[in-house]
Write a protein that holds these residues in place. Structure first.
Motif, PDB file in Angstrom:
ATOM      1  N   ARG A 296      36.210  16.050  35.932  1.00  0.00           N
ATOM      2  CA  ARG A 296      35.148  16.763  36.658  1.00  0.00           C
ATOM      3  C   ARG A 296      34.585  17.924  35.842  1.00  0.00           C
ATOM      4  N   HIS A 311      22.710  20.037  40.855  1.00  0.00           N
ATOM      5  CA  HIS A 311      22.810  18.920  41.802  1.00  0.00           C
ATOM      6  C   HIS A 311      23.925  17.964  41.357  1.00  0.00           C
ATOM      7  N   PHE A 312      23.963  17.668  40.067  1.00  0.00           N
ATOM      8  CA  PHE A 312      24.999  16.781  39.540  1.00  0.00           C
ATOM      9  C   PHE A 312      26.382  17.400  39.738  1.00  0.00           C
ATOM     10  N   THR A 314      27.429  19.469  41.960  1.00  0.00           N
ATOM     11  CA  THR A 314      27.807  19.431  43.373  1.00  0.00           C
ATOM     12  C   THR A 314      28.456  18.102  43.729  1.00  0.00           C
ATOM     13  N   HIS A 315      27.905  17.016  43.193  1.00  0.00           N
ATOM     14  CA  HIS A 315      28.428  15.687  43.508  1.00  0.00           C
ATOM     15  C   HIS A 315      29.661  15.331  42.685  1.00  0.00           C
ATOM     16  N   LYS A 318      33.363  16.393  43.498  1.00  0.00           N
ATOM     17  CA  LYS A 318      34.074  15.805  44.630  1.00  0.00           C
ATOM     18  C   LYS A 318      34.676  14.444  44.323  1.00  0.00           C
ATOM     19  N   VAL A 319      34.411  13.889  43.147  1.00  0.00           N
ATOM     20  CA  VAL A 319      34.861  12.524  42.866  1.00  0.00           C
ATOM     21  C   VAL A 319      36.368  12.477  42.681  1.00  0.00           C
ATOM     22  N   GLU A 324      33.696   6.242  42.283  1.00  0.00           N
ATOM     23  CA  GLU A 324      32.892   7.405  42.668  1.00  0.00           C
ATOM     24  C   GLU A 324      32.293   8.091  41.446  1.00  0.00           C
ATOM     25  N   VAL A 328      28.259   8.509  40.814  1.00  0.00           N
ATOM     26  CA  VAL A 328      27.609   9.819  40.709  1.00  0.00           C
ATOM     27  C   VAL A 328      26.874   9.944  39.374  1.00  0.00           C
ATOM     28  N   GLU A 331      23.673   7.869  39.520  1.00  0.00           N
ATOM     29  CA  GLU A 331      22.632   8.348  40.428  1.00  0.00           C
ATOM     30  C   GLU A 331      22.177   9.776  40.140  1.00  0.00           C
ATOM     31  N   HIS A 332      23.059  10.600  39.571  1.00  0.00           N
ATOM     32  CA  HIS A 332      22.740  12.025  39.532  1.00  0.00           C
ATOM     33  C   HIS A 332      22.816  12.683  38.158  1.00  0.00           C
TER      34      HIS A 332
END
Length: 341
Positions: A296, A311-312, A314-315, A318-319, A324, A328, A331-332
């Motif tokens: 992470r 934004h990236f 933030t996601h 949490k993986v 996951e 992420v 998509e991000h």
């Protein structure tokens, strides 16, 4: 300074180019070092700093050696391992093993870490800048047991702006037998705030007789590396935080020092692929669950400074599974550079 600058000599070890990768706790593990080596440009790589007391405990209790020594026995040289503690004999036990069993290229002593857990709780790292005699005892003991492997030291300017003593410490380090001195251009109280004081780093050179001086702090571009050699009296430079999301920075800096065209930043798609290769190396070592959590922070570094990085982060924070993580990233992960302000 002539260009390109001459190779850096640490004892009998020749470091060419004279660009070092800083030891950084929680980051400069074998996976990261492998990525840096793929790009090239770093004359000397280093592990995360190793707690000498913890190493000794593991050894005495037949436990696996620290994760921070992952890869050290097998990987390419030159390679430095940085250790910390405040007891000369504890440091000597570990230094001896590193030099003669692991056969590392350099044993480096951390006298610069400003983190409370190391300083106030363990009276180590930059805390020891207030105790030159203890520093001397640690260095001289390590020099004795590690020979012929060179022993080096990394310090800060002092414990605080009111107690800068790097000139005195530099002489202590050299007289105790260290083969090189690295100076981070802030005090411990500064942590990482403000700007590194390269003028103050440069002034230390006049207090050293024979060993090289390596400057560290705020080197985040090839241009700044060139400027460090051009404007300051240093024999080498050490790149730290800026390389965590840009492991190609060493290759860019080395090219600039040679006078060659500086390789451009990889495309964002290429940077994403580097990050995914890095992720696979971490998972191969630690397994999917632990590896994903460990990755992470690295993923956040790769996104830093790019449009959509927050934004990236933030996601990705949490993986917890590979599925996951890849989702992420797909998509991000930032797909455009940060806007010019």
């Amino acid at each position: 300074m002539t260009f390109p600058p001459p190779p850096l000599r640490i004892g009998d070890l020749v470091i060419d180019p004279p660009i070092l990768q800083a030891p950084m706790a929680g980051f400069t593990n074998a996976a990261f070092r492998h990525i840096v080596r793929q790009f090239g440009g770093a004359g000397l790589l280093a592990t995360e700093m190793v707690n000498a007391r913890g190493f000794v405990w593991m050894d005495e209790n037949d436990a696996e050696h620290p994760d921070r020594l992952w890869g050290v026995a097998e990987e390419a040289r030159p390679l430095a391992v940085q250790i910390w503690d405040n007891e000369p004999e504890t440091m000597a036990k570990v230094g001896r093993r590193l030099a003669h069993e692991y056969k590392v290229s350099v044993v480096d002593i951390n006298f610069g870490c400003p983190v409370r857990q190391v300083t106030q709780k363990a009276h180590s790292g930059s805390y020891l800048l207030r105790d030159p005699s203890r520093m001397s005892a640690i260095i001289s003991r390590l020099v004795e047991v590690c020979a012929p492997t060179p022993v080096t030291a990394k310090i800060r300017l002092g414990c605080s702006p009111e107690s800068i003593n790097c000139d005195v410490i530099a002489r202590v380090v050299e007289e105790a037998g260290a083969a090189a001195l690295t100076v981070h251009g802030r005090t411990a109280a500064d942590m990482f705030r403000g700007n590194a004081d390269w003028d103050r780093i440069s002034q230390i050179k006049s207090h050293l007789k024979n060993i090289p001086l390596i400057g560290n702090g705020d080197l985040d571009s090839a241009e700044k590396v060139v400027a460090a050699f051009t404007n300051y009296d240093v024999d080498g430079v050490m790149i730290a935080r800026a390389c965590l999301g840009r492991p190609w920075l060493f290759a860019q800096a080395a090219a600039a020092l040679r006078g060659d065209p500086v390789p451009p930043e990889p495309t964002l798609a290429q940077q994403r692929d580097v990050m995914l290769d890095h992720y696979q190396l971490v998972v191969d070592r630690f397994g999917e669950d632990k590896g994903t959590v460990l990755m992470r922070k690295y993923a956040c570094c790769y996104a830093q400074g790019k449009h959509g990085a927050r934004h990236f982060r933030t996601h990705v924070a949490k993986v917890s599974t590979a599925e996951e993580f890849y989702s992420v990233v797909r998509e991000h992960f930032p797909s455009a550079p940060a806007p010019v302000v």
